[in-house]
Design an enzyme around this catalytic site. Structure first.
Site, short mmCIF file in Angstrom:
data_model
loop_
_atom_site.label_atom_id
_atom_site.label_comp_id
_atom_site.label_asym_id
_atom_site.label_seq_id
_atom_site.Cartn_x
_atom_site.Cartn_y
_atom_site.Cartn_z
N PHE A 149 0.81 -1.22 0.00
CA PHE A 149 0.00 0.00 0.00
C PHE A 149 0.84 1.26 0.00
CE2 PHE A 149 0.91 -0.34 4.55
CZ PHE A 149 1.06 0.99 4.94
N LYS A 200 -1.09 -7.45 -8.89
CA LYS A 200 -2.01 -7.57 -7.75
C LYS A 200 -1.61 -6.52 -6.72
CE LYS A 200 -2.70 -8.77 -4.02
NZ LYS A 200 -3.20 -7.93 -2.85
N GLU A 244 -5.11 -3.94 -1.67
CA GLU A 244 -6.54 -3.61 -1.70
C GLU A 244 -6.85 -2.34 -0.91
OE1 GLU A 244 -5.96 -6.92 1.44
OE2 GLU A 244 -5.09 -6.26 -0.48
N ARG A 245 -5.85 -1.81 -0.18
CA ARG A 245 -6.09 -0.59 0.61
C ARG A 245 -6.15 0.66 -0.26
NH1 ARG A 245 -1.90 -1.37 5.72
NH2 ARG A 245 -2.46 -3.51 6.25
N CYS A 303 9.72 1.62 3.41
CA CYS A 303 10.77 0.70 3.84
C CYS A 303 12.15 1.34 3.80
CB CYS A 303 10.75 -0.57 2.99
SG CYS A 303 11.24 -0.31 1.27
#
Length: 500
Positions: A148, A172, A175-176, A280
Protein backbone atom coordinates in the site's frame (compact mmCIF):
# COMPACT_ATOMS: atom_id res chain seq x y z
CA UNK A 1 -20.50 3.88 -3.52
CA UNK A 2 -17.61 3.88 -6.00
CA UNK A 3 -16.43 0.38 -6.97
CA UNK A 4 -12.86 -0.37 -8.04
CA UNK A 5 -12.86 -3.38 -10.35
CA UNK A 6 -10.31 -5.60 -12.03
CA UNK A 7 -8.74 -4.75 -15.38
CA UNK A 8 -8.89 -8.06 -17.25
CA UNK A 9 -8.75 -8.48 -21.00
CA UNK A 10 -12.22 -9.48 -22.13
CA UNK A 11 -14.18 -8.64 -18.97
CA UNK A 12 -14.21 -9.01 -15.21
CA UNK A 13 -13.72 -12.76 -15.07
CA UNK A 14 -16.94 -13.82 -13.43
CA UNK A 15 -19.10 -12.88 -10.48
CA UNK A 16 -17.39 -11.15 -7.55
CA UNK A 17 -18.77 -12.11 -4.15
CA UNK A 18 -16.34 -10.33 -1.83
CA UNK A 19 -15.35 -6.69 -1.44
CA UNK A 20 -12.98 -4.71 0.78
CA UNK A 21 -13.41 -1.10 1.99
CA UNK A 22 -11.20 1.73 0.77
CA UNK A 23 -10.90 4.43 3.43
CA UNK A 24 -10.34 8.15 3.22
CA UNK A 25 -7.48 8.41 5.74
CA UNK A 26 -8.12 12.13 6.25
CA UNK A 27 -11.74 11.65 7.36
CA UNK A 28 -11.75 8.08 8.59
CA UNK A 29 -14.71 7.18 6.38
CA UNK A 30 -15.18 4.49 3.75
CA UNK A 31 -15.03 6.21 0.35
CA UNK A 32 -15.17 3.21 -2.00
CA UNK A 33 -15.02 -0.56 -2.25
CA UNK A 34 -12.74 -2.83 -4.24
CA UNK A 35 -13.88 -6.12 -5.72
CA UNK A 36 -11.77 -9.01 -4.48
CA UNK A 37 -11.04 -11.81 -6.89
CA UNK A 38 -9.71 -15.32 -6.73
CA UNK A 39 -8.98 -18.30 -8.92
CA UNK A 40 -11.67 -17.55 -11.53
CA UNK A 41 -10.39 -14.04 -12.21
CA UNK A 42 -6.78 -15.20 -12.26
CA UNK A 43 -7.52 -18.02 -14.70
CA UNK A 44 -9.22 -15.60 -17.09
CA UNK A 45 -6.30 -13.18 -16.87
CA UNK A 46 -3.76 -15.96 -17.44
CA UNK A 47 -5.68 -17.19 -20.49
CA UNK A 48 -5.62 -13.68 -21.95
CA UNK A 49 -1.92 -13.35 -21.16
CA UNK A 50 -1.08 -16.69 -22.78
CA UNK A 51 -2.90 -15.64 -25.93
CA UNK A 52 -1.23 -12.24 -26.17
CA UNK A 53 2.33 -12.82 -24.93
CA UNK A 54 3.92 -14.69 -27.88
CA UNK A 55 3.16 -11.86 -30.32
CA UNK A 56 4.37 -9.26 -27.81
CA UNK A 57 7.62 -11.18 -27.26
CA UNK A 58 8.09 -11.29 -31.04
CA UNK A 59 7.64 -7.50 -31.26
CA UNK A 60 11.00 -5.86 -31.77
CA UNK A 61 12.43 -4.05 -28.74
CA UNK A 62 12.25 -0.62 -30.38
CA UNK A 63 8.47 -0.92 -30.70
CA UNK A 64 8.17 -2.11 -27.10
CA UNK A 65 10.26 0.87 -26.04
CA UNK A 66 7.97 3.24 -27.95
CA UNK A 67 5.03 2.05 -25.85
CA UNK A 68 7.06 2.97 -22.77
CA UNK A 69 7.83 6.41 -24.20
CA UNK A 70 4.13 7.01 -24.83
CA UNK A 71 3.18 5.69 -21.38
CA UNK A 72 5.67 8.08 -19.78
CA UNK A 73 4.07 11.00 -21.65
CA UNK A 74 0.60 9.97 -20.51
CA UNK A 75 1.59 9.57 -16.87
CA UNK A 76 3.23 13.00 -16.91
CA UNK A 77 0.10 14.49 -18.47
CA UNK A 78 -2.05 12.90 -15.75
CA UNK A 79 0.37 13.64 -12.88
CA UNK A 80 -2.03 15.85 -10.90
CA UNK A 81 -4.89 13.38 -11.27
CA UNK A 82 -2.73 10.46 -10.17
CA UNK A 83 -1.24 12.35 -7.22
CA UNK A 84 -4.63 13.45 -5.88
CA UNK A 85 -6.08 9.96 -6.35
CA UNK A 86 -3.09 8.44 -4.56
CA UNK A 87 -3.32 10.93 -1.69
CA UNK A 88 -7.05 10.35 -1.28
CA UNK A 89 -6.56 6.64 -0.59
CA UNK A 90 -3.11 6.51 1.00
CA UNK A 91 -2.94 9.81 2.88
CA UNK A 92 0.38 11.07 1.51
CA UNK A 93 0.61 14.79 0.96
CA UNK A 94 0.47 15.77 -2.71
CA UNK A 95 4.20 16.47 -2.99
CA UNK A 96 5.01 12.98 -1.68
CA UNK A 97 2.40 11.46 -3.98
CA UNK A 98 3.98 13.13 -7.00
CA UNK A 99 7.35 11.82 -5.84
CA UNK A 100 5.85 8.33 -5.66
CA UNK A 101 4.75 8.60 -9.29
CA UNK A 102 8.01 10.17 -10.45
CA UNK A 103 10.24 7.50 -8.92
CA UNK A 104 8.20 4.92 -10.82
CA UNK A 105 8.62 6.94 -14.01
CA UNK A 106 12.39 6.90 -13.48
CA UNK A 107 12.29 3.14 -14.03
CA UNK A 108 10.02 3.55 -17.05
CA UNK A 109 12.65 5.91 -18.51
CA UNK A 110 15.26 3.17 -18.03
CA UNK A 111 12.91 0.75 -19.79
CA UNK A 112 12.84 3.05 -22.82
CA UNK A 113 16.45 1.96 -23.38
CA UNK A 114 15.62 -1.74 -23.60
CA UNK A 115 17.05 -2.19 -27.13
CA UNK A 116 20.49 -1.63 -25.64
CA UNK A 117 19.88 -3.19 -22.20
CA UNK A 118 18.65 -6.51 -23.62
CA UNK A 119 21.53 -7.16 -25.98
CA UNK A 120 23.21 -10.54 -25.62
CA UNK A 121 26.87 -11.61 -25.93
CA UNK A 122 28.80 -12.89 -28.92
CA UNK A 123 32.12 -14.67 -29.36
CA UNK A 124 33.49 -15.23 -32.85
CA UNK A 125 35.87 -18.15 -33.28
CA UNK A 126 35.25 -19.86 -29.96
CA UNK A 127 36.46 -23.02 -31.69
CA UNK A 128 37.41 -24.03 -35.23
CA UNK A 129 34.71 -22.36 -37.30
CA UNK A 130 32.49 -22.11 -34.24
CA UNK A 131 30.75 -18.99 -32.91
CA UNK A 132 28.88 -18.70 -29.61
CA UNK A 133 26.21 -16.17 -28.79
CA UNK A 134 23.52 -15.62 -26.19
CA UNK A 135 20.09 -14.05 -26.21
CA UNK A 136 17.72 -12.93 -23.47
CA UNK A 137 14.18 -14.22 -23.79
CA UNK A 138 11.13 -13.44 -21.60
CA UNK A 139 9.91 -15.79 -18.91
CA UNK A 140 6.39 -15.68 -20.37
CA UNK A 141 3.99 -14.44 -17.70
CA UNK A 142 5.10 -12.50 -14.63
CA UNK A 143 3.16 -11.28 -11.63
CA UNK A 144 3.68 -8.52 -9.10
CA UNK A 145 2.26 -8.28 -5.58
CA UNK A 146 2.66 -4.71 -4.36
CA UNK A 147 2.18 -2.94 -0.99
CA UNK A 148 0.00 0.00 0.00
CA UNK A 149 2.80 2.45 0.76
CA UNK A 150 3.93 3.09 -2.83
CA UNK A 151 0.91 2.36 -5.05
CA UNK A 152 2.47 4.03 -8.11
CA UNK A 153 6.22 3.55 -7.80
CA UNK A 154 6.47 -0.14 -6.96
CA UNK A 155 3.99 -1.34 -9.61
CA UNK A 156 5.98 0.57 -12.25
CA UNK A 157 9.23 -0.85 -10.84
CA UNK A 158 7.79 -4.30 -11.52
CA UNK A 159 5.66 -4.13 -14.65
CA UNK A 160 7.97 -1.78 -16.56
CA UNK A 161 10.98 -4.13 -16.83
CA UNK A 162 8.76 -7.21 -17.10
CA UNK A 163 6.66 -5.90 -19.99
CA UNK A 164 9.42 -4.21 -21.96
CA UNK A 165 11.44 -7.45 -22.01
CA UNK A 166 8.53 -9.24 -23.68
CA UNK A 167 6.52 -10.72 -20.82
CA UNK A 168 2.84 -10.44 -20.03
CA UNK A 169 2.24 -9.19 -16.49
CA UNK A 170 -0.48 -9.57 -13.86
CA UNK A 171 -0.46 -6.88 -11.17
CA UNK A 172 -2.01 -7.57 -7.75
CA UNK A 173 -1.86 -4.27 -5.84
CA UNK A 174 -2.78 -3.64 -2.23
CA UNK A 175 -6.54 -3.61 -1.70
CA UNK A 176 -6.09 -0.59 0.61
CA UNK A 177 -5.32 1.88 -2.21
CA UNK A 178 -5.94 0.16 -5.56
CA UNK A 179 -7.17 3.02 -7.74
CA UNK A 180 -3.79 4.34 -8.93
CA UNK A 181 -2.60 0.88 -10.11
CA UNK A 182 -5.86 0.60 -12.07
CA UNK A 183 -5.27 3.99 -13.71
CA UNK A 184 -1.68 3.06 -14.55
CA UNK A 185 -2.94 -0.10 -16.24
CA UNK A 186 -5.48 1.92 -18.22
CA UNK A 187 -2.83 4.43 -19.27
CA UNK A 188 -0.52 1.65 -20.41
CA UNK A 189 -3.28 0.30 -22.64
CA UNK A 190 -3.90 3.81 -23.95
CA UNK A 191 -0.18 4.00 -24.75
CA UNK A 192 -0.60 1.13 -27.20
CA UNK A 193 0.12 -1.95 -25.13
CA UNK A 194 -1.80 -4.94 -26.56
CA UNK A 195 -4.74 -6.30 -24.59
CA UNK A 196 -3.73 -9.08 -22.21
CA UNK A 197 -0.15 -7.92 -21.65
CA UNK A 198 -0.88 -5.90 -18.48
CA UNK A 199 -3.84 -6.77 -16.28
CA UNK A 200 -4.72 -5.65 -12.76
CA UNK A 201 -6.40 -8.04 -10.33
CA UNK A 202 -7.48 -7.26 -6.78
CA UNK A 203 -7.56 -9.65 -3.89
CA UNK A 204 -6.23 -10.78 -0.54
CA UNK A 205 -4.39 -13.95 0.49
CA UNK A 206 -6.67 -16.06 -1.71
CA UNK A 207 -5.45 -14.22 -4.80
CA UNK A 208 -1.83 -14.23 -3.64
CA UNK A 209 -1.86 -18.01 -3.16
CA UNK A 210 -3.53 -18.52 -6.52
CA UNK A 211 -0.76 -16.49 -8.19
CA UNK A 212 1.99 -18.39 -6.37
CA UNK A 213 0.51 -21.75 -7.32
CA UNK A 214 -0.48 -21.09 -10.94
CA UNK A 215 1.74 -23.20 -13.23
CA UNK A 216 1.64 -20.70 -16.11
CA UNK A 217 3.19 -17.85 -14.12
CA UNK A 218 6.97 -18.02 -14.40
CA UNK A 219 8.13 -15.21 -12.11
CA UNK A 220 6.78 -13.29 -9.12
CA UNK A 221 7.97 -10.03 -7.60
CA UNK A 222 6.78 -9.03 -4.13
CA UNK A 223 7.21 -6.11 -1.74
CA UNK A 224 5.77 -6.17 1.78
CA UNK A 225 6.53 -7.29 5.30
CA UNK A 226 9.36 -9.76 5.89
CA UNK A 227 7.21 -12.60 7.22
CA UNK A 228 4.97 -12.47 4.17
CA UNK A 229 7.96 -12.00 1.86
CA UNK A 230 9.47 -15.20 3.26
CA UNK A 231 6.17 -17.00 2.76
CA UNK A 232 5.85 -15.74 -0.83
CA UNK A 233 9.42 -16.75 -1.58
CA UNK A 234 9.11 -20.26 -0.18
CA UNK A 235 5.74 -21.02 -1.76
CA UNK A 236 6.67 -19.53 -5.10
CA UNK A 237 10.01 -21.33 -5.34
CA UNK A 238 8.35 -24.58 -4.29
CA UNK A 239 6.02 -24.13 -7.27
CA UNK A 240 9.04 -23.77 -9.58
CA UNK A 241 8.89 -20.01 -10.02
CA UNK A 242 11.58 -17.37 -10.06
CA UNK A 243 10.83 -15.14 -7.03
CA UNK A 244 12.16 -11.86 -5.68
CA UNK A 245 10.54 -10.88 -2.39
CA UNK A 246 11.45 -7.63 -0.66
CA UNK A 247 10.66 -7.40 3.05
CA UNK A 248 10.79 -4.96 5.92
CA UNK A 249 13.52 -2.71 7.19
CA UNK A 250 14.94 -0.88 10.18
CA UNK A 251 17.30 1.59 8.59
CA UNK A 252 19.93 3.34 10.71
CA UNK A 253 21.52 6.75 10.37
CA UNK A 254 25.00 6.91 11.90
CA UNK A 255 25.96 10.42 13.06
CA UNK A 256 29.68 10.92 13.54
CA UNK A 257 30.96 13.67 15.90
CA UNK A 258 32.14 15.75 12.94
CA UNK A 259 28.79 15.68 11.11
CA UNK A 260 26.90 18.86 10.21
CA UNK A 261 24.13 18.47 12.77
CA UNK A 262 21.90 21.13 11.25
CA UNK A 263 21.93 19.21 7.98
CA UNK A 264 21.43 15.92 9.81
CA UNK A 265 18.36 17.25 11.62
CA UNK A 266 16.93 18.61 8.39
CA UNK A 267 17.49 15.24 6.71
CA UNK A 268 15.98 13.32 9.62
CA UNK A 269 12.84 15.46 9.60
CA UNK A 270 12.05 14.20 6.14
CA UNK A 271 13.57 10.73 6.28
CA UNK A 272 12.06 9.69 9.62
CA UNK A 273 8.69 11.45 9.47
CA UNK A 274 7.98 12.03 5.78
CA UNK A 275 5.09 10.02 4.37
CA UNK A 276 4.20 9.33 8.04
CA UNK A 277 7.14 6.91 8.16
CA UNK A 278 5.28 4.42 5.95
CA UNK A 279 8.18 3.45 3.71
CA UNK A 280 10.77 0.70 3.84
CA UNK A 281 13.55 3.20 3.17
CA UNK A 282 12.56 5.54 6.00
CA UNK A 283 15.22 6.35 8.60
CA UNK A 284 13.59 5.43 11.95
CA UNK A 285 16.82 4.88 13.93
CA UNK A 286 19.51 7.50 14.45
CA UNK A 287 22.82 6.42 16.01
CA UNK A 288 24.89 9.33 17.34
CA UNK A 289 28.48 8.34 18.14
CA UNK A 290 29.48 9.57 21.58
CA UNK A 291 27.40 11.11 24.36
CA UNK A 292 28.25 14.66 23.36
CA UNK A 293 27.05 14.05 19.80
CA UNK A 294 23.86 12.45 21.14
CA UNK A 295 23.09 15.33 23.48
CA UNK A 296 23.71 17.97 20.81
CA UNK A 297 21.62 16.07 18.28
CA UNK A 298 18.72 15.64 20.69
CA UNK A 299 18.77 19.35 21.53
CA UNK A 300 18.50 20.26 17.85
CA UNK A 301 15.86 17.63 17.09
CA UNK A 302 13.30 18.91 19.58
CA UNK A 303 12.50 22.25 17.92
CA UNK A 304 12.62 20.64 14.47
CA UNK A 305 10.04 18.04 15.50
CA UNK A 306 7.88 20.70 17.14
CA UNK A 307 7.87 22.59 13.82
CA UNK A 308 6.55 19.64 11.83
CA UNK A 309 3.06 20.23 10.46
CA UNK A 310 0.71 17.26 10.31
CA UNK A 311 -2.23 17.90 8.02
CA UNK A 312 -4.65 16.53 5.47
CA UNK A 313 -3.04 15.18 2.35
CA UNK A 314 -4.12 18.20 0.29
CA UNK A 315 -2.53 20.71 2.70
CA UNK A 316 0.37 22.23 0.77
CA UNK A 317 2.06 23.26 4.01
CA UNK A 318 1.82 19.86 5.72
CA UNK A 319 4.99 17.83 6.11
CA UNK A 320 3.03 14.60 6.26
CA UNK A 321 -0.55 13.35 6.41
CA UNK A 322 -2.43 10.47 8.04
CA UNK A 323 -1.46 6.81 8.06
CA UNK A 324 -3.38 4.49 5.80
CA UNK A 325 -6.12 3.17 8.12
CA UNK A 326 -7.27 2.81 11.71
CA UNK A 327 -5.70 -0.62 12.18
CA UNK A 328 -2.29 0.70 11.19
CA UNK A 329 -2.70 3.73 13.45
CA UNK A 330 -3.41 1.42 16.38
CA UNK A 331 -0.42 -0.75 15.46
CA UNK A 332 1.98 2.20 15.46
CA UNK A 333 0.61 3.53 18.74
CA UNK A 334 0.98 0.04 20.18
CA UNK A 335 4.67 0.08 19.32
CA UNK A 336 5.05 3.46 21.01
CA UNK A 337 3.55 2.03 24.18
CA UNK A 338 5.80 -1.01 23.85
CA UNK A 339 8.85 1.26 23.78
CA UNK A 340 7.67 2.98 26.96
CA UNK A 341 7.06 -0.37 28.65
CA UNK A 342 10.56 -1.53 27.70
CA UNK A 343 12.16 1.47 29.40
CA UNK A 344 13.02 3.77 26.51
CA UNK A 345 12.60 7.49 27.18
CA UNK A 346 9.63 8.87 25.23
CA UNK A 347 10.81 12.43 24.63
CA UNK A 348 8.00 13.40 22.25
CA UNK A 349 4.69 11.52 22.27
CA UNK A 350 2.69 11.67 19.05
CA UNK A 351 -0.25 9.66 20.33
CA UNK A 352 -3.55 11.38 20.83
CA UNK A 353 -2.96 13.81 17.97
CA UNK A 354 -6.20 15.26 16.62
CA UNK A 355 -6.66 17.54 13.64
CA UNK A 356 -9.47 20.04 13.97
CA UNK A 357 -12.26 19.23 11.56
CA UNK A 358 -10.78 15.80 10.89
CA UNK A 359 -11.04 14.21 14.31
CA UNK A 360 -11.81 10.77 12.84
CA UNK A 361 -8.81 10.85 10.51
CA UNK A 362 -5.93 8.42 10.97
CA UNK A 363 -3.40 10.97 12.19
CA UNK A 364 -0.38 10.35 14.42
CA UNK A 365 1.93 13.10 15.62
CA UNK A 366 5.71 12.70 15.44
CA UNK A 367 7.29 10.69 18.27
CA UNK A 368 10.89 10.66 19.52
CA UNK A 369 12.52 8.05 21.74
CA UNK A 370 15.94 8.33 23.39
CA UNK A 371 18.07 5.75 25.19
CA UNK A 372 16.72 2.91 23.08
CA UNK A 373 18.79 -0.26 23.40
CA UNK A 374 19.32 -3.16 20.97
CA UNK A 375 17.57 -5.67 23.24
CA UNK A 376 14.21 -3.85 22.97
CA UNK A 377 11.55 -5.35 20.72
CA UNK A 378 10.56 -1.85 19.62
CA UNK A 379 14.08 -1.52 18.19
CA UNK A 380 14.21 -4.97 16.66
CA UNK A 381 10.94 -4.67 14.75
CA UNK A 382 9.72 -2.32 12.04
CA UNK A 383 7.27 0.27 13.39
CA UNK A 384 6.39 1.79 9.99
CA UNK A 385 5.13 5.07 11.40
CA UNK A 386 6.31 8.59 12.34
CA UNK A 387 8.57 7.38 15.16
CA UNK A 388 12.30 8.15 15.50
CA UNK A 389 14.48 6.21 17.93
CA UNK A 390 17.86 7.37 19.24
CA UNK A 391 20.27 4.52 19.92
CA UNK A 392 23.50 5.88 21.40
CA UNK A 393 26.80 4.33 20.31
CA UNK A 394 30.04 4.68 22.26
CA UNK A 395 32.32 4.58 19.23
CA UNK A 396 32.59 3.91 15.51
CA UNK A 397 32.89 0.14 15.95
CA UNK A 398 29.64 -0.02 17.89
CA UNK A 399 27.96 2.18 15.28
CA UNK A 400 28.99 -0.22 12.50
CA UNK A 401 27.85 -3.23 14.51
CA UNK A 402 24.31 -1.99 15.21
CA UNK A 403 22.94 -2.08 11.63
CA UNK A 404 25.23 -4.98 10.71
CA UNK A 405 23.81 -7.22 13.43
CA UNK A 406 20.16 -6.18 13.00
CA UNK A 407 17.80 -8.71 11.43
CA UNK A 408 16.99 -6.27 8.62
CA UNK A 409 19.52 -4.99 6.11
CA UNK A 410 17.71 -2.75 3.67
CA UNK A 411 19.40 0.64 3.92
CA UNK A 412 21.79 2.59 6.14
CA UNK A 413 23.32 6.06 6.12
CA UNK A 414 26.37 7.69 7.67
CA UNK A 415 26.72 11.42 8.25
CA UNK A 416 30.31 12.62 8.43
CA UNK A 417 32.90 14.93 6.89
CA UNK A 418 35.57 12.23 7.18
CA UNK A 419 36.08 10.46 3.87
CA UNK A 420 38.08 7.61 5.37
CA UNK A 421 35.38 6.86 7.97
CA UNK A 422 32.70 6.93 5.26
CA UNK A 423 34.70 4.67 2.98
CA UNK A 424 35.41 2.14 5.73
CA UNK A 425 31.80 2.18 6.88
CA UNK A 426 30.46 1.59 3.37
CA UNK A 427 32.82 -1.37 2.88
CA UNK A 428 32.18 -3.04 6.24
CA UNK A 429 28.51 -2.52 7.07
CA UNK A 430 26.31 -5.60 6.51
CA UNK A 431 23.51 -3.78 4.68
CA UNK A 432 22.45 -3.77 1.04
CA UNK A 433 22.13 -0.03 0.30
CA UNK A 434 24.36 2.64 1.84
CA UNK A 435 24.02 6.41 1.89
CA UNK A 436 26.96 8.73 2.65
CA UNK A 437 25.39 12.00 3.80
CA UNK A 438 22.30 10.76 1.93
CA UNK A 439 19.49 9.85 4.36
CA UNK A 440 17.39 7.70 2.01
CA UNK A 441 19.80 5.81 -0.27
CA UNK A 442 17.33 4.58 -2.89
CA UNK A 443 19.46 4.04 -6.01
CA UNK A 444 18.69 5.75 -9.30
CA UNK A 445 16.71 3.64 -11.75
CA UNK A 446 19.69 2.41 -13.78
CA UNK A 447 21.24 0.88 -10.66
CA UNK A 448 19.42 -1.80 -8.67
CA UNK A 449 17.36 -1.74 -5.48
CA UNK A 450 17.62 -4.50 -2.88
CA UNK A 451 18.44 -5.19 0.72
CA UNK A 452 20.11 -8.02 2.61
CA UNK A 453 19.18 -10.43 5.39
CA UNK A 454 15.44 -10.43 6.21
CA UNK A 455 14.89 -7.42 4.00
CA UNK A 456 15.08 -9.48 0.80
CA UNK A 457 14.57 -13.07 -0.29
CA UNK A 458 15.94 -14.20 -3.64
CA UNK A 459 19.21 -13.37 -5.32
CA UNK A 460 18.18 -10.71 -7.85
CA UNK A 461 17.38 -7.08 -7.09
CA UNK A 462 14.74 -4.81 -8.57
CA UNK A 463 15.10 -2.47 -11.57
CA UNK A 464 18.27 -1.56 -13.44
CA UNK A 465 20.03 -4.44 -15.18
CA UNK A 466 19.07 -6.71 -12.29
CA UNK A 467 15.43 -6.19 -13.29
CA UNK A 468 16.18 -7.09 -16.90
CA UNK A 469 17.96 -10.24 -15.73
CA UNK A 470 15.14 -11.25 -13.40
CA UNK A 471 12.42 -11.05 -16.05
CA UNK A 472 14.44 -12.85 -18.74
CA UNK A 473 16.22 -16.15 -19.17
CA UNK A 474 19.45 -16.61 -21.10
CA UNK A 475 19.69 -18.93 -24.08
CA UNK A 476 23.19 -19.68 -25.39
CA UNK A 477 23.75 -20.87 -28.96
CA UNK A 478 26.86 -22.62 -30.27
CA UNK A 479 26.86 -22.60 -34.06
CA UNK A 480 29.02 -23.92 -36.92
CA UNK A 481 28.48 -23.53 -40.65
CA UNK A 482 30.33 -26.34 -42.48
CA UNK A 483 32.16 -25.35 -45.65
CA UNK A 484 30.41 -28.03 -47.66
CA UNK A 485 33.33 -30.43 -47.80
CA UNK A 486 32.35 -34.09 -47.48
CA UNK A 487 35.76 -35.75 -47.31
CA UNK A 488 35.34 -36.60 -43.66
CA UNK A 489 38.79 -35.35 -42.77
CA UNK A 490 39.71 -34.61 -39.18
CA UNK A 491 39.93 -30.94 -40.02
CA UNK A 492 36.17 -30.92 -40.57
CA UNK A 493 35.31 -32.87 -37.44
CA UNK A 494 33.32 -31.07 -34.78
CA UNK A 495 35.41 -30.07 -31.79
CA UNK A 496 33.89 -28.77 -28.59
CA UNK A 497 35.16 -25.17 -28.29
CA UNK A 498 36.71 -25.66 -24.86
CA UNK A 499 38.71 -28.64 -26.24
CA UNK A 500 39.89 -27.05 -29.47
Amino acid sequence: MRIVDHVISGGTGGTVSRTSPIFDPNAGDVQAEVNLGGQAQLDKAVDAALAAQPAWAATNPQKRARVMFRFKELVEAHMDELAHLLSSEHGKVIADAKGDVQRGLDVIEFCCGIPHASKGEYTQGAGPGIDVYSMRQPLGIGAGITPFNFPAMIPMWMFGPAIVTGNAFILKPSERDPSVPVRLTELMLEAGLPEGILQCLHGDKEMVDAILDHPAIGGVSFVGSSDIAHYVYQRGVAAGKRVQAMGGAKNHGIVMPDADLDQVVNDLSGAAFGSAGERCMALPVVVPVGEDTADRLREKLLPAIAALRVGVSTDDEAHYGPVVNQAHKERVEGWIQKGVDEGAELVVDGRGFSLQGHEKGFFIGPSLFDHVTPDMESYKEEIFGPVLQIVRAKNFEEAVALPSQHQYGNGVAIFTRNGNAAREFAARVNVGMVGINVPIPVPVAYHSFGGWKRSAFGDTNQHGMEGVKFWTKVKTITQRWPDGSADGSAENAFVIPTMG
